[in-house]
Design a protein around this motif. Structure first.
Motif, short mmCIF file in Angstrom:
data_model
loop_
_atom_site.label_atom_id
_atom_site.label_comp_id
_atom_site.label_asym_id
_atom_site.label_seq_id
_atom_site.Cartn_x
_atom_site.Cartn_y
_atom_site.Cartn_z
N GLU A 472 61.18 41.91 46.70
CA GLU A 472 60.33 41.74 45.52
C GLU A 472 60.82 41.14 44.25
O GLU A 472 60.57 41.59 43.09
CB GLU A 472 59.74 43.16 44.98
CG GLU A 472 58.96 43.79 46.62
CD GLU A 472 58.44 45.17 46.19
OE1 GLU A 472 57.73 45.26 45.32
OE2 GLU A 472 58.91 46.06 47.01
N THR A 473 61.64 40.17 44.42
CA THR A 473 62.23 39.54 43.29
C THR A 473 61.63 37.98 43.31
O THR A 473 61.29 37.38 44.26
CB THR A 473 63.68 39.35 43.39
OG1 THR A 473 64.01 38.63 44.44
CG2 THR A 473 64.25 40.78 43.28
N ARG A 474 61.61 37.55 41.97
CA ARG A 474 61.19 36.06 41.84
C ARG A 474 62.10 35.54 40.90
O ARG A 474 62.41 35.90 39.70
CB ARG A 474 59.79 36.00 41.19
CG ARG A 474 58.68 36.67 41.92
CD ARG A 474 57.28 36.62 41.30
NE ARG A 474 56.83 35.43 41.17
CZ ARG A 474 55.51 35.20 40.77
NH1 ARG A 474 54.63 36.17 40.42
NH2 ARG A 474 55.15 33.99 40.65
N GLU A 475 62.90 34.44 41.01
CA GLU A 475 63.88 33.85 40.53
C GLU A 475 63.55 32.28 40.15
O GLU A 475 63.20 31.78 41.08
CB GLU A 475 65.23 33.88 41.10
CG GLU A 475 66.60 32.94 40.19
CD GLU A 475 67.47 33.18 40.97
OE1 GLU A 475 68.53 32.48 40.39
OE2 GLU A 475 67.74 33.49 42.17
N THR A 476 63.25 31.68 38.90
CA THR A 476 63.13 30.47 38.59
C THR A 476 64.21 29.58 38.80
O THR A 476 65.33 29.92 38.44
CB THR A 476 62.60 30.50 37.03
OG1 THR A 476 61.35 31.19 36.83
CG2 THR A 476 62.29 28.99 36.69
N VAL A 477 64.31 28.56 39.58
CA VAL A 477 65.51 27.70 39.98
C VAL A 477 65.34 26.36 39.33
O VAL A 477 66.33 25.85 39.28
CB VAL A 477 65.53 27.66 41.57
CG1 VAL A 477 65.99 29.06 42.08
CG2 VAL A 477 64.44 27.20 42.23
N MET A 478 64.04 26.03 39.10
CA MET A 478 63.87 24.57 38.29
C MET A 478 62.51 24.85 37.46
O MET A 478 61.73 25.51 37.79
CB MET A 478 63.71 23.49 39.47
CG MET A 478 64.72 23.24 40.35
SD MET A 478 64.58 21.90 41.21
CE MET A 478 64.76 20.52 40.26
N GLU A 479 62.58 23.88 36.62
CA GLU A 479 61.44 23.65 35.74
C GLU A 479 61.56 21.98 35.56
O GLU A 479 62.40 21.36 35.64
CB GLU A 479 61.62 24.41 34.14
CG GLU A 479 61.65 25.88 34.37
CD GLU A 479 61.61 26.50 33.07
OE1 GLU A 479 61.56 25.84 31.97
OE2 GLU A 479 61.47 27.62 32.81
#
Length: 502
Positions: A472-479
């Motif tokens: 249950e994790t969310r990691e932003t890897v790009m913007e």
């Protein structure tokens, strides 16, 4: 009277002389230039009721006639309800336009348990992620479900045979209490009208008896806004009913339900004909999630995998998948724009298995399904299947379109038979969906890439997140991502990637 909320009129009169299930009472409701007739019902102890579901605000007049009579007027004002859930292309939406995404669970014999167990079930549902419950009108006889209910839908005649013309009002009052309580928790009742798991004789009633029962049930329940009709659980095991009988059942529902609640028919092994006009969605029992997009187009209706096995540890293969597998199956369904229904079958000394009786949820999947629900409901619109243009990844030599101007992969895919397409999908299918150009999602399932990619539109920029569906994790890897983008992945199963427009 409130918009989208059941309105009830009660009258006192002499009991019906003939069938108590087919009382002579009818009402006409008029609002402006709209008139609607509804049938009332006898509720026992000299009481008659008429129920109506107003769907527009304004001044209503009503007139009741037959065994009892009366007339009056009511002002319908806006309430807190959203109206019926309705099918809209491949998705669902409340009548007032509010989005609805079904996250179901199964508790077949919920309403037939002792009050203490029902209370425990309701408490469990308050903290669970489910907004739809599949359950039955008739009691169920099956493994881990051998108890007799306190009441039955009908009384018996002098010979000991069920008399469908004489409802047992204690049963219907108790049953409605369960349905109403679910509705107060914003949980839809997916109501199963027939099933084959029976030792009392309800599954072998004549078609005439079935019709009497159906009409009574529908006159009581059609004005309830949070009900769906499921004609059967596993209709193809109901051997006393023919396809013509099922078609007649459809027509009876259509006649008695003037509001148009959702309607489907659930199977065990043989698909029902989901092209039929009266059916609003497909209630599936399989795990062929890779075919969801094909079936959406084939039937032009939403697809719900209402039975995709249960998390548990009983002896049957359909009831002993792991929590991780249950969660995996949910992600497979939802990332292609389809839907799924949970069930739980853990052994218990008191035989109170959730899938049949309710009680307490023991498994790990509900919390993970809640995480998925949060993501799905945060999206800008409903998901639809997305075929990522993967051929764009290949180098210039392979992308040489040749004399016919077609990419080899695209050309090959177009020539495949259904069997060949199924074989390829079973081998390495990823589950992908999109919300127009606002969001794209890809679920990797069993695949474990250390490097991932998404092929996004060139004219928008996106935030890309890697999602661990189990932890249950969310990691932003790009913007500011656009076009073909690459990013690191953890190299393990059950990962997803979500790109949302910035």
């Amino acid at each position: 009277m409130k918009q989208y909320e059941m309105f009830e009129l009660t009258f006192t009169g002499e009991p019906p002389q003939g069938s108590e299930a087919d009382a002579d009472v009818e009402a006409l409701f008029t609002c402006g230039d709209v008139e609607q007739k509804v049938k009332g019902f006898y509720a026992g102890n000299g009481t008659y009721k008429v129920r109506y579901l107003p769907r527009r605000c304004g001044s209503y007049t009503w007139k009741v006639y037959g065994a009892v009579s009366g007339e009056g007027c009511e002002e319908c004002v806006k309430g807190e309800g959203h109206g019926l859930v309705q099918a809209e292309e491949y998705h669902f939406r409340y009548e007032d336009g509010t989005a609805y995404v079904p996250f179901g669970t199964t508790i077949y014999a919920l309403a037939h348990q002792e009050e203490a167990l029902i209370r425990e079930t309701m408490e469990s549902l308050k903290s669970a992620p489910f907004n739809k419950v599949r359950h039955c009108i008739f009691p169920k006889s099956y493994e881990y479900n051998h108890n007799d209910p306190k009441y039955y839908p009908f009384r018996k005649d002098g010979s000991g045979k069920w008399d469908v013309s004489r409802p047992d009002y204690r049963f219907w009052d108790a049953f409605e209490k369960v349905v109403f309580e679910l509705g107060e928790m914003d949980i839809q009742t997916d109501l199963i009208l027939f099933h084959p798991y029976d030792r009392w004789g309800f599954a072998t009633m004549s078609m005439e008896e079935n019709e009497t029962y159906l009409r009574y049930a529908l006159r009581r329940l059609s004005a309830v806004p949070y009900i769906w009709w499921s004609m059967a659980n596993e209709y193809d095991l109901c051997f006393t009913k023919t396809l013509e009988d099922w078609a007649r059942i459809e027509e009876i529902i259509k006649e008695e339900d003037i509001y148009g609640h959702l309607l489907s028919n659930h199977y065990c092994m043989k698909f029902y004909d989901y092209t039929r006009e009266n059916l609003t969605h497909c209630s599936m029992q399989n795990v062929l999630f890779y075919k969801a997009d094909q079936w959406m187009k084939q039937f032009n209706k939403p697809i719900i995998y209402d039975e995709c096995c249960y998390e548990g540890n009983i002896q049957f293969s359909w009831g002993n998948i792991s929590a991780a597998e249950m969660v995996h199956r949910f992600w497979c369904a939802y990332c292609t724009g389809a839907f799924a229904t949970h069930g739980e079958t853990y052994l218990s000394e008191d035989d109170a298995l959730w899938w049949s009786k309710g009680g307490k949820l023991k498994g790990q999947s509900p919390a993970k399904i809640a995480f998925l629900r949060g993501i799905i409901e945060s999206l800008p619109s409903a998901l639809e299947p997305w075929m990522e243009p993967e051929h764009l990844l290949y180098g210039p030599d392979f992308n040489d379109k040749g004399k016919d101007g077609e990419n080899p992969f695209v050309k090959l895919h177009a020539s495949m038979t259904e069997m060949e397409d199924d074989a390829g999908a079973l081998k390495d299918k990823l589950f992908t969906g999109h919300c127009g150009k606002e969001a794209f999602i890809k679920y990797y399932g069993i695949h474990c890439p250390g490097r991932g990619y998404m092929i996004l539109p060139e004219k928008r920029t996106y935030k890309v997140e890697v999602i661990d569906t189990w932890n249950e994790t969310r990691e932003t890897v790009m913007e500011n991502a656009k076009g073909i983008v690459w990013f690191d992945m953890p190299g393990k199963e059950k990962m997803a990637v979500l790109a949302t427009a910035e």
